[in-house]
Each structure stands twice: as C-alpha cells, then as structure tokens.
Design a protein around this motif. Structure first.
Motif, mmCIF file in Angstrom:
data_model
loop_
_atom_site.group_PDB
_atom_site.id
_atom_site.type_symbol
_atom_site.label_atom_id
_atom_site.label_comp_id
_atom_site.label_asym_id
_atom_site.label_seq_id
_atom_site.Cartn_x
_atom_site.Cartn_y
_atom_site.Cartn_z
ATOM 1 N N LEU A 253 -13.590 -9.608 44.750
ATOM 2 C CA LEU A 253 -12.519 -9.291 43.536
ATOM 3 C C LEU A 253 -11.622 -10.672 43.428
ATOM 4 C CD1 LEU A 253 -10.848 -7.433 41.750
ATOM 5 C CD2 LEU A 253 -9.677 -6.477 43.705
ATOM 6 N N GLN A 254 -11.472 -11.092 44.738
ATOM 7 C CA GLN A 254 -10.613 -12.360 44.483
ATOM 8 C C GLN A 254 -11.453 -13.546 43.673
ATOM 9 O OE1 GLN A 254 -7.493 -12.988 45.669
ATOM 10 N NE2 GLN A 254 -7.005 -11.044 46.172
ATOM 11 N N PHE A 255 -12.869 -13.522 43.921
ATOM 12 C CA PHE A 255 -13.552 -14.429 43.159
ATOM 13 C C PHE A 255 -13.637 -14.058 41.600
ATOM 14 C CE2 PHE A 255 -15.370 -15.519 47.249
ATOM 15 C CZ PHE A 255 -14.812 -16.866 47.373
ATOM 16 N N ASP A 256 -13.552 -12.880 41.466
ATOM 17 C CA ASP A 256 -13.581 -12.275 39.959
ATOM 18 C C ASP A 256 -12.440 -12.794 39.290
ATOM 19 O OD1 ASP A 256 -16.234 -11.366 40.373
ATOM 20 O OD2 ASP A 256 -15.346 -9.209 40.618
ATOM 21 N N HIS B 96 -19.911 -16.111 54.147
ATOM 22 C CA HIS B 96 -18.772 -16.787 53.399
ATOM 23 C C HIS B 96 -19.615 -17.864 52.144
ATOM 24 C CE1 HIS B 96 -15.735 -16.757 56.549
ATOM 25 N NE2 HIS B 96 -15.551 -15.727 55.946
ATOM 26 N N VAL B 97 -20.549 -18.192 52.743
ATOM 27 C CA VAL B 97 -21.560 -19.125 51.505
ATOM 28 C C VAL B 97 -22.015 -18.308 50.553
ATOM 29 C CG1 VAL B 97 -23.516 -20.475 51.256
ATOM 30 C CG2 VAL B 97 -21.974 -21.012 53.327
ATOM 31 N N ALA C 148 -21.435 -18.545 46.427
ATOM 32 C CA ALA C 148 -22.479 -18.364 45.614
ATOM 33 C C ALA C 148 -22.217 -17.396 44.486
ATOM 34 C CB ALA C 148 -23.975 -18.258 46.207
ATOM 35 N N TYR C 149 -21.575 -16.331 44.885
ATOM 36 C CA TYR C 149 -21.248 -15.248 43.816
ATOM 37 C C TYR C 149 -20.239 -16.021 43.037
ATOM 38 C CZ TYR C 149 -18.925 -10.993 42.103
ATOM 39 O OH TYR C 149 -18.463 -10.168 41.349
ATOM 40 N N GLN D 178 -18.277 -27.195 33.774
ATOM 41 C CA GLN D 178 -16.985 -27.998 33.694
ATOM 42 C C GLN D 178 -16.015 -28.040 34.815
ATOM 43 O OE1 GLN D 178 -17.175 -29.228 30.944
ATOM 44 N NE2 GLN D 178 -18.372 -27.762 29.964
ATOM 45 N N SER D 179 -16.276 -27.242 36.109
ATOM 46 C CA SER D 179 -15.592 -27.015 37.129
ATOM 47 C C SER D 179 -16.335 -27.674 38.447
ATOM 48 C CB SER D 179 -15.658 -25.450 37.642
ATOM 49 O OG SER D 179 -15.012 -24.907 36.538
ATOM 50 N N LEU D 180 -15.470 -27.601 39.371
ATOM 51 C CA LEU D 180 -16.091 -28.141 40.798
ATOM 52 C C LEU D 180 -15.558 -27.025 41.830
ATOM 53 C CD1 LEU D 180 -17.742 -30.473 42.404
ATOM 54 C CD2 LEU D 180 -15.501 -31.590 42.517
ATOM 55 N N ILE D 181 -16.436 -26.764 42.592
ATOM 56 C CA ILE D 181 -15.991 -25.832 43.878
ATOM 57 C C ILE D 181 -16.233 -26.686 44.939
ATOM 58 C CG2 ILE D 181 -16.572 -23.715 45.231
ATOM 59 C CD1 ILE D 181 -17.968 -22.699 42.570
#
Length: 164
Positions: free
Chosen positions: A2-5, A65-66, A70-71, A89-92
């Motif tokens: 949910l946090q990643f969404d 966590h990895v 990836a999600y 356009q992003s960088l994680i």
C-alpha cells in the motif's frame, strides 16, 4: 504494498518528485510473516552470530524487502510518462546502512539503483569497488551530480564514482 502504491500514485499525479520509505527502524523487533522467515524480529536475526538458521532468516527478510522494491519498480514501469515510463524518468535507491550487520560494519555497504533518471543512469550493470575503500558518501555525492546539485563533499565522501 500500500505504501508503494501511494508513492507511485504520488509520482504519477506529480504531487511529489521525491519519496522515501523506511522498511523498519534498525533496532526493530518487527517480524515479517510475508517473508516466511522465522518469527524472530529483524534486529535479532541481523545479529546472527554466524548461526546458519538465523542467517537464513535474515536472508528471507532481505529477499522480501527486495521483492517489495521490485514491486515498486514494476508499478512505475507500467505507468506511461512522457516519452517513456515513470521508471524511465525516476531513480530508486535501495540499500542498507551496514555491510555486515552482525558486526556493525559500515563499509562495503550494498546499494541498488533502479530506473533511468531521464537517461542519466545506465542500467544493467554491476559495479564493484575496492573493499573498505569507497564510502557510501561517494555514491550519494555522485547521485547529487545526476540531479545537477554539485557539492565538493558529502558526509564521509572521498570523491565521486565516475563509473556511475
């Protein structure tokens, strides 16, 4: 998830261009049932004492966590943005603050970069540096350059990662 969404949605809606997410405080006793690790908490298994069972538990938590990173990357890759995707356009940046948590070692710290940063970061590579010689500050200083923020130093940096 949910946090990643929510983070992906905030990027897509251009509500923010920067996001951070801390899985858990280093000293946490939090367990991760989704990881299928034993019920011991994260901090406990990070001090594994070279016990193979505890190392296996820590590995399962780290794998979980990895998978969550990836999600997020997959989510960003599915969202169109300009000439590419949000991931283009992003960088994680995903990493740790220790190279060996059992011994509280702060060198040889692993990091992963995912995304294209508008073509400023080349993917599909593994960069290795001499052991005990390259502080994390060098990575952070080099990343600032990618954002056109130029500083002489940052934290314990000793230079830039030219190969980045």
């Amino acid at each position: 998830k949910l946090q990643f969404d929510l983070l992906a949605l905030a990027f897509q809606a251009d509500i923010t261009r920067v996001g951070t997410l801390l899985f858990a405080r280093d000293l946490t006793g939090r367990t991760y049932p989704e990881s299928e690790a034993p019920t011991s908490g994260f901090h406990g298994v990070s001090h594994h004492g070279e016990d193979p069972r505890r190392i296996a538990g820590l590995a399962k938590i780290n794998q979980y966590h990895v998978k969550m990173v990836a999600y997020l990357a997959e989510s960003l890759a599915k969202k169109q943005d300009g000439d590419g995707t949000l991931l283009d356009q992003s960088l994680i940046l995903y990493g740790s603050n220790m190279g060996n948590s059992n011994q509280h070692v702060h060198y040889d710290v692993p990091h992963v970069l995912v995304g294209g940063l508008n073509g400023k970061v080349k993917g599909g590579r593994h960069l290795a540096f001499p052991s005990k010689q390259v502080p994390t500050g060098n990575l952070m200083l080099s990343l600032l350059d990618k954002y056109d923020i130029h500083q002489d130093s940052l934290g314990d940096s000793t230079g830039r990662l030219e190969a980045l």
